[in-house]
Design a protein around this motif. Structure first.
Motif, mmCIF file in Angstrom:
data_model
loop_
_atom_site.group_PDB
_atom_site.id
_atom_site.type_symbol
_atom_site.label_atom_id
_atom_site.label_comp_id
_atom_site.label_asym_id
_atom_site.label_seq_id
_atom_site.Cartn_x
_atom_site.Cartn_y
_atom_site.Cartn_z
ATOM 1 N N GLN A 195 -22.802 83.273 63.560
ATOM 2 C CA GLN A 195 -22.185 84.509 62.897
ATOM 3 C C GLN A 195 -21.944 85.702 64.099
ATOM 4 N N ASP A 196 -21.252 86.401 63.749
ATOM 5 C CA ASP A 196 -21.005 87.597 64.615
ATOM 6 C C ASP A 196 -22.014 88.583 64.312
ATOM 7 N N ASN A 197 -22.701 89.052 65.611
ATOM 8 C CA ASN A 197 -23.951 89.824 65.429
ATOM 9 C C ASN A 197 -23.637 91.253 65.916
ATOM 10 N N PHE A 198 -23.923 92.284 65.169
ATOM 11 C CA PHE A 198 -23.518 93.844 65.520
ATOM 12 C C PHE A 198 -24.781 94.570 65.739
ATOM 13 N N ALA A 199 -24.803 95.556 66.369
ATOM 14 C CA ALA A 199 -25.687 96.744 66.629
ATOM 15 C C ALA A 199 -25.855 97.190 65.459
ATOM 16 N N ASN A 200 -27.189 97.793 64.843
ATOM 17 C CA ASN A 200 -27.176 98.403 63.762
ATOM 18 C C ASN A 200 -28.587 99.339 63.699
ATOM 19 N N PHE A 208 -21.487 101.865 65.309
ATOM 20 C CA PHE A 208 -21.715 101.133 66.507
ATOM 21 C C PHE A 208 -20.598 100.539 67.166
ATOM 22 N N THR A 209 -20.656 100.299 68.390
ATOM 23 C CA THR A 209 -19.769 99.332 68.852
ATOM 24 C C THR A 209 -20.221 98.350 69.655
ATOM 25 N N SER A 236 -23.157 100.547 72.044
ATOM 26 C CA SER A 236 -23.174 101.913 72.053
ATOM 27 C C SER A 236 -23.176 102.687 70.920
ATOM 28 N N LEU A 237 -23.037 103.745 70.598
ATOM 29 C CA LEU A 237 -23.081 104.475 69.303
ATOM 30 C C LEU A 237 -22.035 105.591 69.196
#
Length: 160
Positions: free
Chosen positions: A5-10, A29-30, A42-43
């Protein structure tokens, strides 16, 4: 760890100060990553509104330190067994009398398929199965083999 899956910063950590209680803060988040590797994240501070609905964004001084989002290889153990053949001058493949089996404790990601180029011997000799077998893992047309740490537990071999 790779999950297909796509993983995102959180998550973020405040190192100095805090948000005012009651303020509604919008942070974005980016950075995202799917396959093994790392990407800078980044945020972005989008907005801040106090409990009365007043924009208080300008009263915050936010400094963001970028982070890293990392995906590591997923373990995959391939179970095999030793096999022996009688010499007859022809090539013998591991799949002639045995099968490769994925360890249920280290499964593939759902929707992915595994393909083997089996161990093969022709002349009187022996070789470890892991040294003669190549593995390809795919999700549809996408090859995902590099997202796995593939191991063949044990010292199983093919011999003639």
């Amino acid at each position: 760890m790779y999950n297909g899956q796509d993983n995102f910063a959180n998550k973020y950590t405040i190192t100095e100060g805090d948000f005012v209680e009651g303020d509604e803060v919008n942070l974005e988040f980016t950075g995202s990553i799917k396959n093994v590797g790392e990407v800078e994240t980044s945020l972005e501070f989008k907005s801040a509104v106090d409990k009365n609905g007043i924009n208080v964004h300008k009263y915050y001084n936010i400094e963001v330190t970028p982070g890293l989002l990392t995906v590591t290889q997923r373990p995959l153990n391939i179970l095999t067994q030793t096999v022996s053949f009688q010499y007859n001058g022809r090539a013998h493949k591991y799949t002639d009398s045995a099968v490769y089996e994925e360890d249920p404790n280290t499964p593939l990601v759902d929707g992915e398929s595994i393909f083997y180029s089996p161990a093969e011997l022709t002349n009187v000799d022996w070789k470890y199965i892991k040294d003669l077998t190549s593995v390809r893992i795919q999700n549809g047309t996408e090859t995902t083999t590099n997202n796995y740490k593939i191991e063949f537990p044990g010292d199983n071999y093919i011999e003639i």
